[in-house]
Write a protein that holds these residues in place. Sequence first.
Motif, PDB file in Angstrom:
ATOM      1  N   VAL A 203       0.835  -1.207   0.000  1.00 36.62           N
ATOM      2  CA  VAL A 203       0.000   0.000   0.000  1.00 36.62           C
ATOM      3  C   VAL A 203       0.868   1.254   0.000  1.00 36.62           C
ATOM      4  N   LYS A 204       1.870   1.258   0.856  1.00 37.84           N
ATOM      5  CA  LYS A 204       2.775   2.410   0.923  1.00 37.84           C
ATOM      6  C   LYS A 204       3.449   2.658  -0.422  1.00 37.84           C
ATOM      7  N   ALA A 205       4.012   1.607  -0.995  1.00 35.50           N
ATOM      8  CA  ALA A 205       4.723   1.740  -2.256  1.00 35.50           C
ATOM      9  C   ALA A 205       3.785   2.155  -3.390  1.00 35.50           C
ATOM     10  N   ASP A 206       2.597   1.580  -3.407  1.00 31.54           N
ATOM     11  CA  ASP A 206       1.644   1.864  -4.478  1.00 31.54           C
ATOM     12  C   ASP A 206       1.195   3.319  -4.451  1.00 31.54           C
ATOM     13  N   LEU A 207       0.823   3.811  -3.270  1.00 35.11           N
ATOM     14  CA  LEU A 207       0.315   5.175  -3.172  1.00 35.11           C
ATOM     15  C   LEU A 207       1.415   6.212  -3.376  1.00 35.11           C
ATOM     16  N   GLU A 208       2.631   5.872  -2.997  1.00 36.07           N
ATOM     17  CA  GLU A 208       3.728   6.811  -3.215  1.00 36.07           C
ATOM     18  C   GLU A 208       4.055   6.934  -4.708  1.00 36.07           C
ATOM     19  N   LYS A 209       3.692   5.935  -5.478  1.00 31.59           N
ATOM     20  CA  LYS A 209       3.855   6.027  -6.935  1.00 31.59           C
ATOM     21  C   LYS A 209       2.759   6.878  -7.566  1.00 31.59           C
ATOM     22  N   ARG A 210       1.690   7.099  -6.812  1.00 33.05           N
ATOM     23  CA  ARG A 210       0.511   7.789  -7.354  1.00 33.05           C
ATOM     24  C   ARG A 210       0.431   9.255  -6.926  1.00 33.05           C
ATOM     25  N   GLY A 211       1.488   9.778  -6.325  1.00 32.43           N
ATOM     26  CA  GLY A 211       1.489  11.188  -5.972  1.00 32.43           C
ATOM     27  C   GLY A 211       1.186  11.499  -4.524  1.00 32.43           C
ATOM     28  N   PHE A 212       1.237  10.466  -3.666  1.00 28.16           N
ATOM     29  CA  PHE A 212       1.025  10.652  -2.236  1.00 28.16           C
ATOM     30  C   PHE A 212       2.330  10.406  -1.468  1.00 28.16           C
ATOM     31  N   LYS A 213       2.479  11.068  -0.363  1.00 24.98           N
ATOM     32  CA  LYS A 213       3.645  10.862   0.507  1.00 24.98           C
ATOM     33  C   LYS A 213       3.161  10.382   1.866  1.00 24.98           C
ATOM     34  N   LEU A 214       3.756   9.310   2.375  1.00 24.58           N
ATOM     35  CA  LEU A 214       3.385   8.817   3.695  1.00 24.58           C
ATOM     36  C   LEU A 214       3.858   9.809   4.757  1.00 24.58           C
ATOM     37  N   VAL A 215       2.922  10.254   5.587  1.00 23.20           N
ATOM     38  CA  VAL A 215       3.229  11.231   6.627  1.00 23.20           C
ATOM     39  C   VAL A 215       3.484  10.550   7.971  1.00 23.20           C
ATOM     40  N   LYS A 216       2.602   9.627   8.337  1.00 20.47           N
ATOM     41  CA  LYS A 216       2.767   8.931   9.604  1.00 20.47           C
ATOM     42  C   LYS A 216       1.890   7.688   9.626  1.00 20.47           C
ATOM     43  N   THR A 217       2.185   6.800  10.567  1.00 19.28           N
ATOM     44  CA  THR A 217       1.407   5.572  10.758  1.00 19.28           C
ATOM     45  C   THR A 217       1.019   5.461  12.227  1.00 19.28           C
ATOM     46  N   SER A 218       0.089   4.567  12.495  1.00 19.22           N
ATOM     47  CA  SER A 218      -0.343   4.345  13.872  1.00 19.22           C
ATOM     48  C   SER A 218      -0.609   2.855  14.087  1.00 19.22           C
ATOM     49  N   LYS A 219      -0.351   2.406  15.309  1.00 15.93           N
ATOM     50  CA  LYS A 219      -0.621   1.013  15.678  1.00 15.93           C
ATOM     51  C   LYS A 219      -1.904   0.893  16.482  1.00 15.93           C
ATOM     52  N   ILE A 220      -2.739   1.921  16.437  1.00 10.62           N
ATOM     53  CA  ILE A 220      -3.923   1.981  17.281  1.00 10.62           C
ATOM     54  C   ILE A 220      -4.905   0.836  17.018  1.00 10.62           C
ATOM     55  N   LEU A 221      -4.914   0.291  15.797  1.00 10.51           N
ATOM     56  CA  LEU A 221      -5.834  -0.799  15.465  1.00 10.51           C
ATOM     57  C   LEU A 221      -5.087  -2.124  15.265  1.00 10.51           C
ATOM     58  N   GLU A 222      -3.900  -2.188  15.810  1.00 11.89           N
ATOM     59  CA  GLU A 222      -3.096  -3.404  15.697  1.00 11.89           C
ATOM     60  C   GLU A 222      -3.667  -4.519  16.562  1.00 11.89           C
ATOM     61  N   ASN A 223      -3.613  -5.749  16.058  1.00 11.87           N
ATOM     62  CA  ASN A 223      -4.045  -6.929  16.823  1.00 11.87           C
ATOM     63  C   ASN A 223      -3.052  -8.050  16.555  1.00 11.87           C
ATOM     64  N   ASN A 224      -2.156  -8.261  17.492  1.00 16.14           N
ATOM     65  CA  ASN A 224      -1.100  -9.263  17.311  1.00 16.14           C
ATOM     66  C   ASN A 224      -1.619 -10.695  17.336  1.00 16.14           C
ATOM     67  N   ALA A 225      -2.872 -10.888  17.759  1.00 11.26           N
ATOM     68  CA  ALA A 225      -3.452 -12.232  17.780  1.00 11.26           C
ATOM     69  C   ALA A 225      -3.914 -12.668  16.389  1.00 11.26           C
ATOM     70  N   ASP A 226      -3.981 -11.726  15.477  1.00 11.38           N
ATOM     71  CA  ASP A 226      -4.367 -12.014  14.094  1.00 11.38           C
ATOM     72  C   ASP A 226      -3.100 -12.330  13.300  1.00 11.38           C
ATOM     73  N   ASP A 227      -2.996 -13.572  12.801  1.00  7.96           N
ATOM     74  CA  ASP A 227      -1.775 -13.974  12.072  1.00  7.96           C
ATOM     75  C   ASP A 227      -1.892 -13.756  10.557  1.00  7.96           C
ATOM     76  N   HIS A 228      -2.964 -13.103  10.119  1.00  5.87           N
ATOM     77  CA  HIS A 228      -3.163 -12.718   8.711  1.00  5.87           C
ATOM     78  C   HIS A 228      -3.488 -13.899   7.799  1.00  5.87           C
ATOM     79  N   SER A 229      -3.784 -15.039   8.349  1.00  4.27           N
ATOM     80  CA  SER A 229      -4.012 -16.223   7.517  1.00  4.27           C
ATOM     81  C   SER A 229      -5.488 -16.512   7.257  1.00  4.27           C
ATOM     82  N   LYS A 230      -6.388 -15.788   7.935  1.00  2.00           N
ATOM     83  CA  LYS A 230      -7.815 -16.100   7.843  1.00  2.00           C
ATOM     84  C   LYS A 230      -8.608 -14.983   7.180  1.00  2.00           C
ATOM     85  N   LEU A 231      -9.750 -15.366   6.618  1.00  2.00           N
ATOM     86  CA  LEU A 231     -10.683 -14.401   6.058  1.00  2.00           C
ATOM     87  C   LEU A 231     -11.128 -13.434   7.146  1.00  2.00           C
ATOM     88  N   VAL A 232     -11.211 -12.169   6.810  1.00  2.00           N
ATOM     89  CA  VAL A 232     -11.496 -11.148   7.824  1.00  2.00           C
ATOM     90  C   VAL A 232     -12.912 -11.247   8.391  1.00  2.00           C
TER      91      VAL A 232
END
Length: 251
Positions: A203-232
Amino acid sequence: MSMKTFKGKVTTTLAVLSAMSLFAFSASLLAGSLDLSGRSDDDTQQDTGRKPAQIIDFVGVEKGDKVLDLLAGGGYYSELLSRVVGEKGEVTLQIPKAYLKYAEKSIKVRLANDRLKNVTYLLSEADDLKLSENTYDSAFLVLGFHDMFFKEDSWNFTADEVMPQVLKSLKSGGKLLVIDHDATENSGIRDVKSLHRIDSAFVKADLEKRGFKLVKTSKILENNADDHSKLVFVPELRRKTDRFVMLFEKI
């Protein structure tokens, strides 16, 4: 350096820091004091997992702003943003026709009796989003960016068509908030359809190619129990996925 000059510089520095602190406090207070009452039970139940006041703070939305809520679904954020921007601000709730089967009922209830006077409902498609140029102070794209990287018979809303229009619709220095379900590292867009996830690095790389600059990120919605392997949408993860939060700026 004389003591008088030294004291003068210290006083100036403290004044600047004080002004910066006051600004930060004011921005925080805006969303921190956000009235979350008078909304549907479904909206209220989502607040804990979505942390909307903190997210709006993160973007820096202010009274009088014009905000685009792109692929807004049932308008969860549109209603909250309408309260933040106030009477002099404007919010555009945008969805394509393909979303109507999921969101039409919610939108009708949300906008009934002109209850959100500063929210404009925009039904538009990827080939012509009907967005005015240099209009918005910020755009919210929440849980929808991954959908721009696959097509189906009833779905064709590609990033290549959409994002250049979004870029043009933002004012100079306008902000783009992207929140989405994170995917396995280095997976790119492999899981956008099967799991409804997208790799944050892509996402970062794609949007930076489209004329956007990443300003900042946040971990506020992070969930370490989600291993990214399942349907949301599986019950144990629904509305609890590991989500990245990124704020971009129009270059």
